[in-house]
Design a protein around this motif. Structure first.
Motif, mmCIF file in Angstrom:
data_model
loop_
_atom_site.group_PDB
_atom_site.id
_atom_site.type_symbol
_atom_site.label_atom_id
_atom_site.label_comp_id
_atom_site.label_asym_id
_atom_site.label_seq_id
_atom_site.Cartn_x
_atom_site.Cartn_y
_atom_site.Cartn_z
ATOM 1 N N VAL A 19 -27.202 14.158 113.365
ATOM 2 C CA VAL A 19 -27.843 14.833 112.230
ATOM 3 C C VAL A 19 -29.272 15.260 112.607
ATOM 4 O O VAL A 19 -29.692 16.383 112.324
ATOM 5 C CB VAL A 19 -27.851 13.901 110.980
ATOM 6 C CG1 VAL A 19 -28.680 14.491 109.855
ATOM 7 C CG2 VAL A 19 -26.425 13.656 110.508
ATOM 8 N N ASN A 20 -30.006 14.365 113.289
ATOM 9 C CA ASN A 20 -31.376 14.712 113.706
ATOM 10 C C ASN A 20 -31.378 15.943 114.599
ATOM 11 O O ASN A 20 -32.313 16.741 114.568
ATOM 12 C CB ASN A 20 -32.011 13.566 114.505
ATOM 13 C CG ASN A 20 -32.372 12.401 113.626
ATOM 14 O OD1 ASN A 20 -32.375 12.515 112.410
ATOM 15 N ND2 ASN A 20 -32.668 11.264 114.238
ATOM 16 N N ALA A 21 -30.338 16.060 115.410
ATOM 17 C CA ALA A 21 -30.321 17.142 116.395
ATOM 18 C C ALA A 21 -30.032 18.503 115.759
ATOM 19 O O ALA A 21 -30.388 19.537 116.321
ATOM 20 C CB ALA A 21 -29.273 16.840 117.464
ATOM 21 N N ILE A 22 -29.407 18.499 114.576
ATOM 22 C CA ILE A 22 -28.943 19.770 114.004
ATOM 23 C C ILE A 22 -30.079 20.777 113.838
ATOM 24 O O ILE A 22 -29.977 21.921 114.230
ATOM 25 C CB ILE A 22 -28.189 19.531 112.671
ATOM 26 C CG1 ILE A 22 -26.854 18.864 112.992
ATOM 27 C CG2 ILE A 22 -27.956 20.841 111.904
ATOM 28 C CD1 ILE A 22 -26.094 18.340 111.795
ATOM 29 N N GLU A 23 -31.203 20.326 113.287
ATOM 30 C CA GLU A 23 -32.310 21.256 113.047
ATOM 31 C C GLU A 23 -33.248 21.328 114.249
ATOM 32 O O GLU A 23 -34.137 22.155 114.288
ATOM 33 C CB GLU A 23 -33.117 20.780 111.836
ATOM 34 C CG GLU A 23 -32.320 20.745 110.559
ATOM 35 C CD GLU A 23 -32.728 21.821 109.582
ATOM 36 O OE1 GLU A 23 -33.751 21.651 108.950
ATOM 37 O OE2 GLU A 23 -32.023 22.847 109.472
ATOM 38 N N SER A 24 -33.051 20.412 115.211
ATOM 39 C CA SER A 24 -34.019 20.335 116.313
ATOM 40 C C SER A 24 -33.756 21.355 117.399
ATOM 41 O O SER A 24 -32.612 21.748 117.638
ATOM 42 C CB SER A 24 -33.973 18.947 116.935
ATOM 43 O OG SER A 24 -34.285 18.000 115.977
ATOM 44 N N LYS A 25 -34.816 21.768 118.054
ATOM 45 C CA LYS A 25 -34.691 22.706 119.176
ATOM 46 C C LYS A 25 -35.600 22.226 120.300
ATOM 47 O O LYS A 25 -36.649 21.626 120.063
ATOM 48 C CB LYS A 25 -35.158 24.114 118.744
ATOM 49 C CG LYS A 25 -34.291 24.738 117.661
ATOM 50 C CD LYS A 25 -32.998 25.291 118.223
ATOM 51 C CE LYS A 25 -32.094 25.883 117.169
ATOM 52 N NZ LYS A 25 -31.151 24.962 116.566
ATOM 53 N N TYR A 26 -35.175 22.504 121.525
ATOM 54 C CA TYR A 26 -36.027 22.209 122.672
ATOM 55 C C TYR A 26 -36.664 23.528 123.086
ATOM 56 O O TYR A 26 -35.968 24.503 123.371
ATOM 57 C CB TYR A 26 -35.182 21.619 123.810
ATOM 58 C CG TYR A 26 -36.043 20.959 124.854
ATOM 59 C CD1 TYR A 26 -36.630 19.726 124.621
ATOM 60 C CD2 TYR A 26 -36.291 21.578 126.079
ATOM 61 C CE1 TYR A 26 -37.443 19.121 125.562
ATOM 62 C CE2 TYR A 26 -37.101 20.978 127.033
ATOM 63 C CZ TYR A 26 -37.670 19.740 126.760
ATOM 64 O OH TYR A 26 -38.473 19.146 127.696
ATOM 65 N N PRO A 86 -36.700 23.682 112.297
ATOM 66 C CA PRO A 86 -36.172 24.954 112.814
ATOM 67 C C PRO A 86 -37.265 25.831 113.408
ATOM 68 O O PRO A 86 -38.416 25.780 112.978
ATOM 69 C CB PRO A 86 -35.581 25.629 111.571
ATOM 70 C CG PRO A 86 -35.499 24.579 110.535
ATOM 71 C CD PRO A 86 -36.508 23.534 110.859
ATOM 72 N N ILE A 87 -36.895 26.593 114.428
ATOM 73 C CA ILE A 87 -37.830 27.558 115.019
ATOM 74 C C ILE A 87 -37.359 28.946 114.595
ATOM 75 O O ILE A 87 -36.258 29.368 114.960
ATOM 76 C CB ILE A 87 -37.786 27.503 116.570
ATOM 77 C CG1 ILE A 87 -38.077 26.091 117.068
ATOM 78 C CG2 ILE A 87 -38.725 28.534 117.195
ATOM 79 C CD1 ILE A 87 -39.523 25.737 117.165
ATOM 80 N N PHE A 88 -38.164 29.624 113.810
ATOM 81 C CA PHE A 88 -37.775 30.953 113.344
ATOM 82 C C PHE A 88 -38.356 32.015 114.266
ATOM 83 O O PHE A 88 -39.275 31.748 115.044
ATOM 84 C CB PHE A 88 -38.262 31.157 111.906
ATOM 85 C CG PHE A 88 -37.650 30.182 110.936
ATOM 86 C CD1 PHE A 88 -36.311 30.283 110.578
ATOM 87 C CD2 PHE A 88 -38.397 29.141 110.406
ATOM 88 C CE1 PHE A 88 -35.733 29.375 109.699
ATOM 89 C CE2 PHE A 88 -37.832 28.227 109.528
ATOM 90 C CZ PHE A 88 -36.494 28.355 109.180
ATOM 91 N N TRP A 89 -37.817 33.235 114.169
ATOM 92 C CA TRP A 89 -38.346 34.353 114.963
ATOM 93 C C TRP A 89 -39.848 34.504 114.744
ATOM 94 O O TRP A 89 -40.591 34.787 115.666
ATOM 95 C CB TRP A 89 -37.621 35.660 114.585
ATOM 96 C CG TRP A 89 -36.302 35.795 115.281
ATOM 97 C CD1 TRP A 89 -35.077 35.663 114.720
ATOM 98 C CD2 TRP A 89 -36.094 36.077 116.667
ATOM 99 N NE1 TRP A 89 -34.109 35.826 115.672
ATOM 100 C CE2 TRP A 89 -34.705 36.095 116.877
ATOM 101 C CE3 TRP A 89 -36.936 36.309 117.756
ATOM 102 C CZ2 TRP A 89 -34.140 36.340 118.119
ATOM 103 C CZ3 TRP A 89 -36.368 36.550 118.995
ATOM 104 C CH2 TRP A 89 -34.998 36.571 119.171
ATOM 105 N N GLU A 90 -40.284 34.260 113.480
ATOM 106 C CA GLU A 90 -41.716 34.422 113.165
ATOM 107 C C GLU A 90 -42.570 33.498 114.032
ATOM 108 O O GLU A 90 -43.628 33.888 114.525
ATOM 109 C CB GLU A 90 -41.996 34.103 111.675
ATOM 110 C CG GLU A 90 -41.516 35.144 110.685
ATOM 111 C CD GLU A 90 -40.005 35.161 110.492
ATOM 112 O OE1 GLU A 90 -39.332 34.210 110.965
ATOM 113 O OE2 GLU A 90 -39.497 36.126 109.899
#
Ligand code: PRT
Length: 287
Positions: A210-217, A260-264
């Motif tokens: 669950v933690n990984a779902i929104e996470s990004k490297y 989350p990392i958005f385009w913005e």
């Protein structure tokens, strides 16, 4: 089943795909064949029970299942006015919906007093009415709640809404949200020591997925003088790794962003001088 942990999930319906996916991503191998009601994991002492989600709270409370995935709306409905031995462990972030009052579009409702309300969630609705000092009658109906105003069975309804398309198709308008819901992981409070040990392992793995779902490297290169500014822009990253590059003025920044990392955000990073910005999915996180 004494020494095997039992996890109950919905047999078929909206929760099935994401529940099985979550369990498999947690490293519990099992196969589902046809209409089987039970699957035995071949790599851990765990059995998966496939049941109706309505039955899940009582199965967990009675100890027939040790862990389960169910909509919080069902958990609350079944636990109101009744002592249960259930503990909510994790908000799983899928099957999000809300329980809302809705009325025919042409009906100008000022308050709910003396209304006839149809719902599949009578306990939740009665509690809301009591808490808000509203005097109304509640009729329990299992399906086609949206039809009840048109056959005179109700003035308003209280039902689950996600996109709002069903209300729209039935010429109904949402008036008030009384509960927000999502799928949750629940656990029986009185597990044996042995089962508790297996449950801890499963819970920690599910939390990791669950933690990984929104996470990004995130990996990027930038001028060494800009490191502080760039790190401020990386959402939910604790302590990024800074690696020197061959060009001594530049460094690489690697960061685990737990939001989350958005385009913005990427555009802002680029505007601050970052280059080669890579954003990668994360499969599991063990904190
Ligand atoms: O397993 P069992 O048969 O006992 O349960 P069930 O028939 O309630 O199963 P299912 O698969 O319909 O729902 C399982 C769970 O999914 C629910 O308990 C909720 O936690 C969750 N969920 C999420 C929803 C919705 N979204 C949802 N939109 N459950 C039902 N709906 C229905 C709602 O009742 C209405 O008829 O979808 C319609 C509205 O959807 P929209 O998108 O048009 O607004």
């Amino acid at each position: 089943m004494k020494n095997r942990l039992t996890i109950a999930i919905q047999k078929k319906g909206r929760l099935f795909d994401q529940s099985t996916d979550l369990i498999k991503k947690s490293g519990i191998n099992f196969s589902t064949k046809g209409d089987n009601l039970l699957a035995k994991s071949n790599n851990l002492p765990i059995d998966i029970l496939f049941v109706r989600s309505d039955d899940i709270p009582s199965l967990v409370s009675n100890g027939d299942a040790d862990l389960a995935i169910v909509g919080e709306n069902v958990l609350i409905e079944k636990s109101l006015f009744k002592r249960t031995y259930i503990e909510k462990i994790i908000d799983l972030g899928f099957s999000k919906c809300r329980l809302s009052f809705a009325a025919p579009k042409n009906n100008k409702i000022k308050n709910f007093n003396n209304m006839k309300i149809a719902t599949s969630y009578p306990n939740t609705v009665k509690k809301y009415l009591k808490d808000n000092n509203i005097n109304a009658s509640v009729t329990n109906i299992h399906g086609s709640v949206e039809l009840t105003p048109y056959i005179g069975m109700s003035d308003i309804i209280c039902d689950l809404v996600s996109s709002g398309a069903t209300l729209e198709a039935n010429n109904l308008k949402e008036i008030e949200v009384i509960l927000q819901s999502q799928a949750v992981l629940i656990k029986n409070k009185n597990l044996t020591k042995n089962k508790e040990k297996i449950a801890d392992k499963v819970i920690s793995r599910i939390q990791g997925v669950v933690n990984a779902i929104e996470s990004k490297y995130v990996m990027l290169n930038v001028d060494a003088s800009k490191v502080k500014e760039i790190c401020k822009l990386l959402p939910g990253s604790e302590s990024p790794t800074i690696i020197p590059l061959e060009d001594s003025k530049k460094v690489a920044i690697h960061a685990l962003c737990q939001e989350p990392i958005f385009w913005e955000t990427m555009e802002k990073l680029k505007a601050k001088g970052a280059s080669s910005i890579l954003v990668m999915p994360v499969e599991k996180i063990l904190n």
